[in-house]
Write an enzyme that holds these catalytic residues in place. Structure first.
Site, PDB file in Angstrom:
ATOM      1  N   GLY A 100       0.806  -1.217   0.000  1.00 35.99           N
ATOM      2  CA  GLY A 100       0.000   0.000   0.000  1.00 35.99           C
ATOM      3  C   GLY A 100       0.834   1.259   0.000  1.00 35.99           C
ATOM      4  N   GLU A 103       1.487   1.819  -3.601  1.00 39.02           N
ATOM      5  CA  GLU A 103       0.229   2.248  -4.212  1.00 39.02           C
ATOM      6  C   GLU A 103      -0.060   3.708  -3.878  1.00 39.02           C
ATOM      7  OE1 GLU A 103      -2.677  -1.519  -4.617  1.00 39.02           O
ATOM      8  OE2 GLU A 103      -1.950  -1.209  -2.578  1.00 39.02           O
TER       9      GLU A 103
END
Length: 720
Positions: A100, A103
Site C-alpha cells: 500500500g 500504491e
C-alpha cells in the site's frame, strides 16, 4: 499520524508518523485524508511533498487490521483523492515503499527515491493482490510485462531498478526531502494544468497482447503450484490492459474480495506472523535466550569451504561482517576463493555497487582464528571429524570465542564435550545454498548458555535469516521430520508406486520438488552417510529386507542399493532418475529403474499393487505431520509456528498451505488421526504412522485452534 508542516516555497510537507514502518493504519489514513484536504484548500500552498518519518516512507497496509472491521477512511478513495488534486504531489521515498505504500506513491504525480530505497508490491506473499489500485496503476506506468513480473512475484526492486523501469522519476544520494521540494518548485504552470494521473493513462501493452497474457498465465500457474493469488494477479493486470480504469478497478476489487476470504490467504498470513514470532525457546531449567544479551560479534570464521561453507562466507560478507574462510587443502582453498569472489562480484553488479574489499580472508592455518569472535564449523557430516575440529578450535581460539556447528543431524552435546567451553557451543544449521535460503536452525545444547544462543539468534538476523531456536536431538526439527516423510515415499515405491508418480503427487500438492527429485538434487550419498552413522546400513549390517524390522521398525534399503551401484543423483547423471550428463538438471524416468524395482520386489517376495494419489499424499504428509507432533511433545520446538516456519522456509512446503501443522489443523485433527490409525493398522511395523500422544490429546480436547496448542503442549512436554 500524519504531521502537516509548511516549508519554504509554499510547499506543504505531509509526514507519515506510525513507527516502525509508517503502516497505513486507520489513524494514518485519517491523517493523510485530513492533511491533503488542508493542503488543497490552503491558497498559499503551491504543492505537496509526502514522506515518512525516520527515513521510511511506508511499509504498506497495517496487517493487524486484516480480519477485523475496517475503521477510518478506506485506502482506495484516499489514494484517488491524492491523484485528483490540482496541486502537484511528490512522494519522497526513503527506506521503503511497499504494498500500500507503493500504491500511495503511485497516486502521487511524481516520485523521488533515495538510492537505498526498496520498492515493491509483495501482497502476493500474503495470498492477496495489490488491492488499492496497484494492479491498475503500475501497468499504466511501466507496461504490462514489467508490472506482471513485479506483481506476481512480489519481489522488491532497488531505487536504481525502479528508475530504469520508470516507477520513479528521479533518485538521489542526497537529502530526499530537499530534492522532492525542489522538484515541486520546478513544476511549471503548464505542467500543473496537466499533472500526470495514472488512472487516465493508456496501458502500454506488447503487440500480441492476448498471446502474451496466455503465455504469462501458463508460466504463473506452473510457478504458483496451486496458489490462487499469482493467478488472480494476472487476471487483474489483464483487466488493466483491456478495460477502462474504472472497470479494471472493479475487477481488482472482486478478485481481492475472493482472495481475502480464502483459506490460502489465512495460511500465508499465518506464515507472515509466524516468521516474526518464532524462536522463543527456554531451557529445561527455565532460562530463556531472549532475556539474555548477545555477545558482540565483530568478526567471524568459517571452517570447511564446500558449497555450504562458501554460502555462509558470502552471507557474512553481504552483512558487512569480516570473515575468515578456512580450508586445509590449498588447492580446494583456491577453488573456494574463486567461487566466493565470483558470488560477491555478481552481487555487486546486480546492486550497481563496488565489490567490498577486506571483508573476506582465506587461510589454511587454524592459528589465524586466534582473535575471531565466532567460528562456524561446516566440514563433512562426520562426528569424529567434527569432534577433532572442535577440540582444535578449543585450543586455538580465545576462551570467549563462540564455537558453532553447521551440523544438520549430529548430537550437539557430543561436539560440545570435545571442547573446554561447552556453554559457548551452539548449532547454527544453515540450509543450502546458505547465501540464498532464509532459514537458520539455532540448536540449543544441554549446556549451551542462553547468551550464546542469543548471540547466534541475533547473528542470524544480521545475516538476513529467520532464526528458529530448537532443541538438540538427531536431526533437530527439520531433518528429524523429513526422515519418516522420505521413508513413506520409499515404502510406497516398494509396494508398487514409481518414483515419478510419488513426486508428481507431492508437486501437485505444491512442493517445488518431490522426494525423489529432491534426493537426486541433494545427492543420495548425503542420506547414505547419515544412515551409516546411525548404523542402519553399511559394513556389518545384513542386506535390508522391506518386511523385516531393523532397530524395531521397517527399513527400506532401496536408496542404499542405488548408492552401492554409484547412482548418487544429479552429480553422477543417475539416481532415482536419469540425467543427460553428470551434473544435469532435467530429471527423466529411467527405464533401468523399472527392472531394478521388479527384481527387488521379486527377491523380497513383494507383489506390486496399484497405489492411488490419496494414499501417496496421506502417508507422506501425515507421517511428516505426526513427527511434528512428536517434536512438540519432546520440547524440541516451542510451538507449531516454529515447525511450520522451518518447513516453509527450509523444506519447500508450499506457503499457501501454511506449513505441516497448519495443514493438519486445516484438514481437521480428527481426520488426520483417523487416517494415521488406518495406515498404522495396515503397516504395524512402521512406528512413524502410530498417532502421537499430542495429536490424540488435542483431538480429545475438541481440536482447539492452532494458536491454543501451546497450552496443551505445556502439560505433556517431556524434559530434554
Amino acid at each position: 499520524m500524519a504531521r502537516y508542516t509548511r516549508i519554504p516555497g509554499s510547499i506543504a510537507l505531509i509526514t507519515l508518523t506510525n513507527p516502525p514502518v509508517n503502516a497505513l493504519s486507520a489513524a494514518v489514513r485519517q491523517g493523510i485524508t485530513d492533511t491533503v484536504s488542508r493542503a488543497v484548500s490552503d491558497p498559499e500552498v503551491k504543492g505537496v511533498v509526502l514522506c515518512g518519518e525516520n527515513g521510511k516512507f511506508c511499509g504498506g497496509a497495517d496487517i493487524k487490521e486484516f480480519g477485523g472491521q475496517m475503521k477510518g477512511p478506506h485506502l482506495v478513495p484516499m489514494i484517488d483523492a491524492i491523484e485528483a488534486t490540482a496541486k502537484p504531489v511528490v512522494a519522497a521515498i526513503e527506506g521503503m515503499a511497499l504494498g500500500g505504500g507503493l500504491e500511495l506513491a503511485l497516486a502521487c504525480h511524481y516520485r523521488i527515491a533515495h538510492v537505498k530505497a526498496l520498492l515493491g508490491l509483495p501482497e502476493v506473499a500474503l495470498g492477496l493482490l495489490p488491492g488499492a489500485g496497484g494492479t491498475q496503476r503500475l501497468p499504466r506506468l511501466i507496461g504490462v510485462p514489467a508490472a506482471l513480473d513485479l506483481i506476481t512475484t512480489g519481489r522488491h526492486v532497488s531505487a536504481q531498478e525502479a528508475l530504469k523501469l520508470g516507477i520513479v522519476d528521479r533518485i538521489t544520494a542526497g537529502n530526499t526531502l530537499e530534492v522532492a521540494a525542489e522538484f515541486v518548485r520546478s513544476v511549471s504552470a503548464e505542467q500543473r494544468l496537466a499533472l500526470p494521473r495514472l488512472s487516465t493513462c493508456p496501458t502500454p501493452c506488447p503487440p500480441d497482447l492476448d498471446s502474451f497474457l496466455e503465455r504469462a498465465m501458463a508460466q504463473v500457474r506452473r510457478r504458483a503450484r496451486g496458489a490462487l493469488a499469482p493467478v488472480a494477479c494476472v487476471q487483474a493486470v489483464r483487466a488493466a490492459a483491456t478495460l477502462p480504469y474504472s472497470q479494471g478497478m472493479r475487477v481488482e476489487r472482486e478478485l481481492m474480495a475472493t482472495l481475502f476470504k480464502s483459506q490460502q490467504a489465512r495460511a500465508m498470513q499465518y506464515c507472515f506472523f509466524s516468521q516474526r514470532s518464532v524462536g522463543r525457546w527456554s531451557t529445561p531449567s527455565g532460562a530463556r535466550w531472549d532475556n539474555s544479551s548477545p555477545l558482540p560479534v565483530q568478526n567471524a570464521a568459517v571452517i570447511g569451504l564446500g558449497t555450504m561453507g562458501r554460502g555462509i562466507v558470502v552471507s557474512f560478507a553481504r552483512a558487512g561482517i569480516p570473515v575468515v574462510g578456512v580450508e586445509m587443502d590449498a588447492k580446494q582453498l583456491e577453488i573456494s576463493r574463486r567461487a566466493v569472489t565470483s558470488m560477491l562480484e555478481r552481487d555487486a553488479r546486480r546492486q550497481g555497487a563496488e565489490l567490498p574489499e577486506g571483508l573476506v580472508r582465506f587461510t589454511t592455518d587454524l592459528r589465524d582464528l586466534r582473535e575471531v569472535d565466532l567460528v562456524i564449523e561446516a566440514v563433512f557430516e562426520d562426528m569424529a571429524l567434527k569432534k577433532r575440529v572442535f577440540g582444535e578450535l578449543s585450543s586455538v581460539c580465545r576462551p570467549d570465542t563462540l564455537l558453532c556447528s553447521n551440523t544438520s543431524t549430529l548430537d550437539l552435546d557430543q561436539l560440545a564435550a570435545a571442547t573446554h567451553r561447552p556453554e559457548l557451543v551452539v548449532g547454527m544449521h544453515f540450509f543450502s545454498p546458505a547465501n540464498v535460503m532464509k532459514l537458520l536452525e539455532v540448536i540449543y545444547g544441554s549446556r549451551s548458555a542462553p547468551a550464546a544462543v542469543a548471540t547466534a539468534m541475533q547473528l542470524g538476523k544480521r545475516l538476513g535469516k529467520v532464526s528458529v531456536a530448537v532443541g538438540n536431538c538427531h536431526g533437530f526439527v527439520g531433518n528429524r521430520m523429513v526422515l519418516p516423510y522420505m521413508s513413506q515415499a520409499n515404502f510406497l515405491v516398494e509396494e508398487g508406486a514409481t518414483p515419478e508418480q510419488v513426486d508428481q503427487v507431492l508437486e501437485e500438492f505444491g512442493f517445488s520438488m518431490g522426494v525423489f527429485r529432491m534426493s537426486d538434487l541433494a545427492g543420495l550419498d548425503v542420506g547414505w552417510r547419515i544412515r551409516k552413522e546411525l548404523g542402519l546400513t553399511g559394513p556389518g549390517v545384513a542386506p535390508g529386507e522391506p518386511a523385516r524390522s531393523r532397530k524395531g521398525s521397517r527399513y527400506s534399503p532401496l536408496a542404499d542399493l542405488l548408492c552401492e551401484q554409484g547412482r548418487l543423483g544429479q552429480k553422477t547423471g543417475c539416481g532415482w532418475y536419469l540425467y543427460d550428463r553428470p551434473g544435469g538438471r532435467e530429471a527423466k524416468p529411467d527405464p533401468w529403474m523399472r527392472g531394478f524395482l521388479e527384481e527387488y520386489r521379486s527377491s523380497h517376495g513383494l507383489r506390486a499393487r496399484p497405489v492411488d494419489q490419496q494414499e501417496v499424499l496421506e502417508r507422506c504428509l501425515y507421517a511428516l505431520v505426526n513427527e511434528g507432533f512428536r517434536v512438540l511433545e519432546d520440547g524440541i520446538a516451542a510451538g507449531p509456528e516454529d515447525v511450520d516456519v522451518i518447513y516453509v522456509l527450509g523444506y519447500g512446503w508450499p506457503p499457501h498451505r501454511g506449513g505441516p501443522m497448519f495443514h493438519a489443523a486445516a484438514v481437521g485433527l480428527p481426520a488426520v488421526l483417523d487416517r494415521l490409525e488406518h495406515y498404522h493398522q495396515a503397516h504395524p511395523d512402521v512406528p512413524g504412522l502410530q498417532p502421537s500422544a499430542l495429536l490424540r490429546k488435542l483431538v480429545a480436547r475438541g481440536s482447539p485452534p492452532i494458536h491454543k496448542w501451546r497450552e496443551v503442549i505445556k502439560n505433556i512436554r517431556s524434559q530434554l
